[in-house]
Motif scaffolding. Sequence first.
Motif, PDB file in Angstrom:
ATOM      1  N   CYS A  44       6.568 -11.734  -4.703  1.00 48.48           N
ATOM      2  CA  CYS A  44       6.054 -11.929  -3.344  1.00 48.48           C
ATOM      3  C   CYS A  44       5.660 -10.569  -2.781  1.00 48.48           C
ATOM      4  O   CYS A  44       6.499  -9.664  -2.701  1.00 48.48           O
ATOM      5  CB  CYS A  44       7.128 -12.576  -2.468  1.00 48.48           C
ATOM      6  N   ASP A  45       4.412 -10.412  -2.403  1.00 44.87           N
ATOM      7  CA  ASP A  45       3.949  -9.121  -1.877  1.00 44.87           C
ATOM      8  C   ASP A  45       4.479  -8.869  -0.469  1.00 44.87           C
ATOM      9  O   ASP A  45       4.669  -7.723  -0.066  1.00 44.87           O
ATOM     10  CB  ASP A  45       2.420  -9.047  -1.880  1.00 44.87           C
ATOM     11  N   LEU A  46       4.760  -9.926   0.291  1.00 46.05           N
ATOM     12  CA  LEU A  46       5.276  -9.751   1.644  1.00 46.05           C
ATOM     13  C   LEU A  46       6.680  -9.153   1.617  1.00 46.05           C
ATOM     14  O   LEU A  46       6.998  -8.229   2.368  1.00 46.05           O
ATOM     15  CB  LEU A  46       5.293 -11.091   2.388  1.00 46.05           C
ATOM     16  N   CYS A  47       7.537  -9.678   0.733  1.00 49.63           N
ATOM     17  CA  CYS A  47       8.935  -9.235   0.672  1.00 49.63           C
ATOM     18  C   CYS A  47       9.188  -8.201  -0.415  1.00 49.63           C
ATOM     19  O   CYS A  47      10.262  -7.587  -0.448  1.00 49.63           O
ATOM     20  CB  CYS A  47       9.849 -10.441   0.442  1.00 49.63           C
ATOM     21  N   ASN A  48       8.227  -8.032  -1.327  1.00 47.08           N
ATOM     22  CA  ASN A  48       8.344  -7.084  -2.431  1.00 47.08           C
ATOM     23  C   ASN A  48       9.564  -7.388  -3.300  1.00 47.08           C
ATOM     24  O   ASN A  48      10.313  -6.488  -3.681  1.00 47.08           O
ATOM     25  CB  ASN A  48       8.406  -5.643  -1.912  1.00 47.08           C
ATOM     26  N   THR A  63       6.138  -2.329 -14.995  1.00 46.68           N
ATOM     27  CA  THR A  63       5.169  -2.974 -14.103  1.00 46.68           C
ATOM     28  C   THR A  63       5.387  -2.568 -12.651  1.00 46.68           C
ATOM     29  O   THR A  63       6.500  -2.667 -12.130  1.00 46.68           O
ATOM     30  CB  THR A  63       5.257  -4.503 -14.226  1.00 46.68           C
ATOM     31  N   ASP A  64       4.339  -2.086 -12.010  1.00 42.83           N
ATOM     32  CA  ASP A  64       4.338  -1.798 -10.577  1.00 42.83           C
ATOM     33  C   ASP A  64       3.478  -2.890  -9.936  1.00 42.83           C
ATOM     34  O   ASP A  64       2.258  -2.869 -10.043  1.00 42.83           O
ATOM     35  CB  ASP A  64       3.755  -0.412 -10.316  1.00 42.83           C
ATOM     36  N   TYR A  65       4.133  -3.847  -9.296  1.00 42.65           N
ATOM     37  CA  TYR A  65       3.410  -5.006  -8.782  1.00 42.65           C
ATOM     38  C   TYR A  65       2.320  -4.624  -7.789  1.00 42.65           C
ATOM     39  O   TYR A  65       1.228  -5.208  -7.795  1.00 42.65           O
ATOM     40  CB  TYR A  65       4.382  -5.977  -8.122  1.00 42.65           C
ATOM     41  N   LEU A  66       2.603  -3.677  -6.904  1.00 43.04           N
ATOM     42  CA  LEU A  66       1.612  -3.319  -5.893  1.00 43.04           C
ATOM     43  C   LEU A  66       0.336  -2.803  -6.549  1.00 43.04           C
ATOM     44  O   LEU A  66      -0.772  -3.192  -6.185  1.00 43.04           O
ATOM     45  CB  LEU A  66       2.173  -2.273  -4.936  1.00 43.04           C
ATOM     46  N   LEU A  67       0.495  -1.931  -7.539  1.00 44.98           N
ATOM     47  CA  LEU A  67      -0.675  -1.391  -8.225  1.00 44.98           C
ATOM     48  C   LEU A  67      -1.389  -2.473  -9.034  1.00 44.98           C
ATOM     49  O   LEU A  67      -2.620  -2.509  -9.082  1.00 44.98           O
ATOM     50  CB  LEU A  67      -0.267  -0.234  -9.131  1.00 44.98           C
ATOM     51  N   GLU A  68      -0.616  -3.355  -9.651  1.00 42.61           N
ATOM     52  CA  GLU A  68      -1.241  -4.438 -10.416  1.00 42.61           C
ATOM     53  C   GLU A  68      -1.999  -5.382  -9.492  1.00 42.61           C
ATOM     54  O   GLU A  68      -3.046  -5.917  -9.857  1.00 42.61           O
ATOM     55  CB  GLU A  68      -0.170  -5.213 -11.195  1.00 42.61           C
TER      56      GLU A  68
END
Length: 304
Positions: free
Chosen positions: A204-208, A266-271
């Motif tokens: 989830c990008d909102l909660c990271n 894996t860096d979700y934000l960058l992906e």
Amino acid sequence: MGKRAGRLSCLMGKPGISSENLALESCLLEWREKVLPNIRLEFPDPELKPEQVIAALLADRPVAELVTQIPNVKVIQKAAAEFLKSITSINTFKNGFKPWFDHLPDGAAEIAEDERITDWFAYSWQGDRAGHEKLALATGMDPDLLAWAGNQLTRPFFHRLGELLAAHQPAEGPPKLTVGCPCCGGPPRLGRYARNEGQRYLWCDLCNIQWAFRRVTCAFCLNTEHEKLGFLTVDGIEHYRIDVCKACSGYLRSIDERDLPEDHRTDYLLEDVGTLHLSMAAEKDGWQQGVILSGAVPGQKWDG
């Protein structure tokens, strides 16, 4: 933040990524990293006890429901002041917020003190579309811009809530079977298949935060019919896939770490920023950004 910002800049030139996109993401990243330390000190309410968090997890209810009051007004105002200073450095957003600024004697300099800031935060925290529309009428702003920017304003607060959830979430346990982020209840933004036997995680990008999820199940409607589930790939980048569901027409970008070096992290934000071209490919073929369907709500088993 410097290392991450540098990696963001390396995405320039990739398909689907513009200089405007990178400037916006860098701006938002810098702001979140700046305000998070203060938010960690002041939010959430210390009465949010570990046993409450665990009880919510066991009941498959989003932890955000436990937070019945918004954070301290001064914390919100300070975060909002920094946010608006950052976001209006980009011309598109400076013009977008101009109608609200024009309502104030000193324009943007006073917006953080405007009592409607706390209303805006509350509407955004609660996902209250009617509230955004009401505020849009009062300020002359576009309701979609208010909703998007409000989502960004609440994001570091949800990040903090996600940190607390991660601290209390059991390390082991069965993959989540209900739909939605265990923190906020919203839809996942990305998926990941880990090296360890391909365990699937959603982010989830909102909660990271990430959480384990069943592999052969739609992340949005919980469909488990094999013939209605599949994935798309793009030639030359086999470590990415687009999971699709014919039952709800939703898609989810995913990273398959089984095709990546052992030392990859894996860096979700960058992906998220770096795989916009996968969204373009999916939507070109008629798939839709996945949303939680009516009836498939957090905490409710879905029989469809």
